[in-house]
Enzyme design. Structure first.
Site, short mmCIF file in Angstrom:
data_model
loop_
_atom_site.label_atom_id
_atom_site.label_comp_id
_atom_site.label_asym_id
_atom_site.label_seq_id
_atom_site.Cartn_x
_atom_site.Cartn_y
_atom_site.Cartn_z
N ILE A 33 0.83 -1.20 0.00
CA ILE A 33 0.00 0.00 0.00
C ILE A 33 0.87 1.25 0.00
CG2 ILE A 33 -1.78 1.28 1.26
CD1 ILE A 33 -2.68 -1.40 2.46
N TYR B 225 -1.21 -6.99 17.42
CA TYR B 225 -1.42 -6.25 16.18
C TYR B 225 -2.67 -5.39 16.26
CZ TYR B 225 -2.60 -5.30 11.30
OH TYR B 225 -2.94 -4.67 10.12
N LYS C 253 -3.24 -1.10 16.19
CA LYS C 253 -4.12 -0.39 15.27
C LYS C 253 -5.17 0.43 16.02
CE LYS C 253 -2.12 -1.56 11.50
NZ LYS C 253 -1.45 -0.53 10.66
N THR D 3 -1.06 -7.98 -0.06
CA THR D 3 0.32 -7.57 0.15
C THR D 3 1.08 -8.69 0.85
OG1 THR D 3 0.08 -6.64 2.38
CG2 THR D 3 -0.52 -5.21 0.53
#
Length: 330
Positions: free
Chosen positions: A55, A208, A212, A245
């Site tokens: 990205i 994780y 975020k 990705t």
């Protein structure tokens, strides 16, 4: 966190991802994702972290195509020259460069900012894009759990060190912008203020998601600070969706297999994943507007706890202590 809690965290993260993938599949069946039109951005400067891959690469490429001077901040020296040359060739824009910045090292971040400021150029857009995802338990150079240290604290420090340049670069009707990339996993995250390093019982999924969630809280508090001082800088947070990705190398093997076989149908391309970041960085619709959570180029609601100003302040203060940033209380 107990093993049972870790398993629950993993299930919540995969459930959040599955919900996003289902929504993307339905949209793909109804016509797909159409590239928005973006205005030209001559004489503006952008920094994109993690701009050599995924990205971040697509974001840097599209901003360069719009005429911006783009500086890629990354730690992939071996790939840097190839990436810069490719973007220059594809966009016919020679104002693309790479500066080394390891977001897992506060010293490296400070060195990057020092080198950038030596250029004596403005900064109109900062895209906090880089990150790691569900990696095994390991620490940054400064001893922080890697998700929290790189995804969140690294960008917290980088943004704060660049705020003076952003303030100087913004002007009435042409605000400077901070764009931070979060994820739908923040909806299932829990912020453990007593164990931000996930040291009690490590779960890659929970760590994780927590990083975020922290980025959303950070963005909202930063916007409140910027608005209170009346500066011409805005801060927004974006959700790219589930994008094809290399970040998914640590997810469950069955999930990887499905994503590999059906990526063309289920996942966004890196370009599609970058559109919301680019939208937040350049659209006239967001001129002077901050404190928004954006998904598919539209404002949406983030997790309810992210609007808790007391929690925002608590996380900000702790982050200042960890990074040596001067704390400002509203």
């Amino acid at each position: 966190m107990s093993p049972l809690s870790a398993a629950r965290a993993a299930l919540r993260v995969y459930a959040a991802g599955a919900a996003v993938i289902l929504a993307q599949l339905l949209r793909r069946c109804r016509g797909g994702f159409l590239e928005p039109g973006f205005p030209r951005q001559p004489d503006r400067v952008a920094i994109v972290t993690g701009g050599t891959d995924g990205i971040g690469y697509s974001t840097a490429k599209h901003l360069a195509r719009l005429g911006m001077h783009v500086i890629i901040a990354g730690n992939n020296d071996s790939k840097a020259n190839q990436v810069v040359s490719k973007i220059k060739e594809e966009t016919l824009n020679d104002k693309v460069e790479f500066l080394f910045c390891d977001l897992a090292s506060m010293m490296s971040i400070r060195e990057f900012v020092q080198k950038f400021k030596m250029k004596k150029i403005p900064l109109h857009v900062l895209v906090n894009n880089a990150g790691v995802m569900m990696v095994p338990q390991r620490k940054t150079r400064d001893g922080f759990e890697e998700h929290f240290g790189l995804n969140y604290l690294g960008h917290f420090l980088l943004t704060n060190l660049l705020l003076d340049t952003l303030r100087e670069s913004g002007s009435p009707g042409h605000s400077a912008r901070v764009v931070t990339v979060s994820s739908a996993t923040h909806y299932v995250a829990e912020l453990n203020m007593d164990d931000l390093q996930s040291s009690a019982c490590y779960s890659a999924h929970a760590a994780y998601a927590q990083s975020k969630l922290a980025l959303v809280l950070f963005t909202y508090h930063l916007q409140r600070l910027l608005a209170a001082e009346g500066s011409h800088v805005t801060a927004n947070v974006v959700d790219p969706g589930v994008v094809h990705t290399d970040l998914y190398q640590h997810v469950f093997w069955g999930t990887r297999l499905v994503m590999k076989l059906f990526s063309w149908l289920l996942l966004k391309t890196p370009d599609e994943g970058a559109w919301t970041s680019i939208y937040a960085a350049v659209t006239p619709e967001l001129e002077g507007v901050g404190g928004r959570y954006l998904y598919n180029e539209k404002e949406t609601k983030s997790l309810h706890v992210t609007y808790n100003q007391k929690l925002q302040q608590q996380l900000w203060s702790k982050s200042c202590d960890m990074t040596g940033v001067l704390d400002v209380t509203l």
